[in-house]
Design a protein around this motif. Structure first.
Motif, PDB file in Angstrom:
ATOM      1  N   ALA A  10       0.857  -1.183   0.000  1.00  0.00           N
ATOM      2  CA  ALA A  10       0.000   0.000   0.000  1.00  0.00           C
ATOM      3  C   ALA A  10       0.893   1.232   0.000  1.00  0.00           C
ATOM      4  CB  ALA A  10      -0.922   0.012   1.213  1.00  0.00           C
ATOM      5  N   MET A  11       0.399   2.301  -0.607  1.00  0.00           N
ATOM      6  CA  MET A  11       1.214   3.511  -0.749  1.00  0.00           C
ATOM      7  C   MET A  11       0.370   4.741  -0.444  1.00  0.00           C
ATOM      8  SD  MET A  11       3.639   4.589  -3.969  1.00  0.00           S
ATOM      9  CE  MET A  11       2.310   4.437  -5.177  1.00  0.00           C
ATOM     10  N   PRO A  12       0.656   5.442   0.670  1.00  0.00           N
ATOM     11  CA  PRO A  12      -0.145   6.618   1.049  1.00  0.00           C
ATOM     12  C   PRO A  12       0.286   7.890   0.331  1.00  0.00           C
ATOM     13  CG  PRO A  12       1.489   6.197   2.732  1.00  0.00           C
ATOM     14  CD  PRO A  12       1.648   5.105   1.709  1.00  0.00           C
ATOM     15  N   CYS A  13       0.344   7.826  -0.983  1.00  0.00           N
ATOM     16  CA  CYS A  13       0.649   9.006  -1.800  1.00  0.00           C
ATOM     17  C   CYS A  13      -0.141   8.905  -3.087  1.00  0.00           C
ATOM     18  CB  CYS A  13       2.144   9.101  -2.099  1.00  0.00           C
ATOM     19  SG  CYS A  13       2.584  10.505  -3.164  1.00  0.00           S
ATOM     20  N   ASN A  14      -1.102   9.805  -3.255  1.00  0.00           N
ATOM     21  CA  ASN A  14      -1.952   9.779  -4.450  1.00  0.00           C
ATOM     22  C   ASN A  14      -1.137  10.007  -5.719  1.00  0.00           C
ATOM     23  OD1 ASN A  14      -5.062   9.967  -3.450  1.00  0.00           O
ATOM     24  ND2 ASN A  14      -3.726  11.028  -2.024  1.00  0.00           N
ATOM     25  N   THR A  15      -0.264  11.015  -5.696  1.00  0.00           N
ATOM     26  CA  THR A  15       0.514  11.355  -6.881  1.00  0.00           C
ATOM     27  C   THR A  15       1.385  10.197  -7.326  1.00  0.00           C
ATOM     28  OG1 THR A  15       0.555  13.678  -6.215  1.00  0.00           O
ATOM     29  CG2 THR A  15       2.177  12.991  -7.837  1.00  0.00           C
ATOM     30  N   ALA A  16       1.981   9.491  -6.366  1.00  0.00           N
ATOM     31  CA  ALA A  16       2.883   8.388  -6.703  1.00  0.00           C
ATOM     32  C   ALA A  16       2.160   7.217  -7.347  1.00  0.00           C
ATOM     33  CB  ALA A  16       3.629   7.925  -5.462  1.00  0.00           C
ATOM     34  N   HIS A  17       0.831   7.211  -7.321  1.00  0.00           N
ATOM     35  CA  HIS A  17       0.098   6.147  -8.005  1.00  0.00           C
ATOM     36  C   HIS A  17       0.268   6.228  -9.527  1.00  0.00           C
ATOM     37  CE1 HIS A  17      -1.572   5.016  -4.174  1.00  0.00           C
ATOM     38  NE2 HIS A  17      -2.276   4.060  -4.733  1.00  0.00           N
ATOM     39  N   LEU A  68       3.277  -9.252  -5.226  1.00  0.00           N
ATOM     40  CA  LEU A  68       2.274  -9.007  -4.195  1.00  0.00           C
ATOM     41  C   LEU A  68       1.093  -8.207  -4.738  1.00  0.00           C
ATOM     42  CD1 LEU A  68       4.525  -7.999  -1.157  1.00  0.00           C
ATOM     43  CD2 LEU A  68       3.605 -10.254  -1.718  1.00  0.00           C
ATOM     44  N   PRO A  69      -0.099  -8.395  -4.165  1.00  0.00           N
ATOM     45  CA  PRO A  69      -1.232  -7.527  -4.519  1.00  0.00           C
ATOM     46  C   PRO A  69      -0.952  -6.097  -4.075  1.00  0.00           C
ATOM     47  CG  PRO A  69      -1.793  -8.939  -2.654  1.00  0.00           C
ATOM     48  CD  PRO A  69      -0.475  -9.423  -3.170  1.00  0.00           C
TER      49      PRO A  69
END
Length: 221
Positions: free
Chosen positions: A80-87, A99-100
């Motif tokens: 999981a990644m708590p950065c919208n931009t990095a998506h 991994l999922p």
């Protein structure tokens, strides 16, 4: 409980806030009831603002891909990644790990009301169109502020640890102005998640909260 690996470093305050929200989301009676997390807090992730908005700087993709591999090797069962931009770099992360990936965009789209959604996010999210496909599929129409400079200024303040006394009032003003042309607000920047206290009740969703629910559901599932 299944362990979730967190790709951090895109704002330490955002990573801390995510962990606090995950802790509060669990009705724990003892230490063992909490969600197991492995946090890769890497300040070496190149700036997304410099890369995507200013057009200079190194590519964050390879660093995020290596972080995903590190978390998998450490025993995480999902990412999981708590950065919208990095998506915008999610394809590199998915390619680097088996991994999922608990995608913040998809988690958010599942709970947003259908209609016109005002985006309180980094201009880089608009520029990369990282949310466009999943939101269109969910019947969500994205509305952006006419002037994104004040939003970016607030993001920079949080990153620099220089939040001013009027920052929350300014964020409230931006949100209220945006509500003149949309039905609901989406806070889609985890720096801005720290400024939401004065937004109109019931008229906004925070993508970080959506990711927290995804993490808890996966870990318990």
């Amino acid at each position: 409980m299944k362990t979730v690996g967190i790709l951090g470093g895109m704002g330490p305050e955002a990573t801390i806030l995510l962990m606090q929200k995950v802790l509060r989301a669990v009705d724990a009676k003892d230490d063992a009831d909490h969600i197991p997390l492995i946090v890769h807090q890497n300040p070496g992730v190149p700036s997304r603002i410099k890369r995507l908005i200013e057009g200079v700087g190194d590519d964050p993709g390879p660093v995020l891909a290596q972080m995903a591999q590190d978390l998998e090797a450490a025993g995480a069962l999902a990412l999981a990644m708590p950065c919208n931009t990095a998506h915008a770099y999610a394809p590199q992360i998915l390619a680097a790990s088996t991994l999922p990936f608990l995608d913040m965009r998809a988690a958010t789209a599942r709970v947003l009301p259908v209609g016109r959604i005002g985006m309180l996010a980094s201009p880089a999210v608009r520029m990369t169109r990282a949310f466009d496909r999943v939101f269109q599929d969910a019947g969500v129409q994205i509305v952006w502020p006419k002037d994104e400079a004040p939003v970016l200024s607030l993001i920079r303040q949080v990153k620099a640890g220089q939040v001013q006394s009027g920052s929350r009032a300014e964020f409230q003003r931006i949100g209220e102005d945006l509500l003149q042309s949309c039905d609901h607000l989406l806070v889609a920047c985890t720096e801005l998640s720290l400024l939401t206290d004065d937004l109109p009740d019931g008229l906004w969703t925070d993508s970080l909260d959506c990711l927290v629910r995804e993490i808890v559901d996966f870990a318990k599932g």
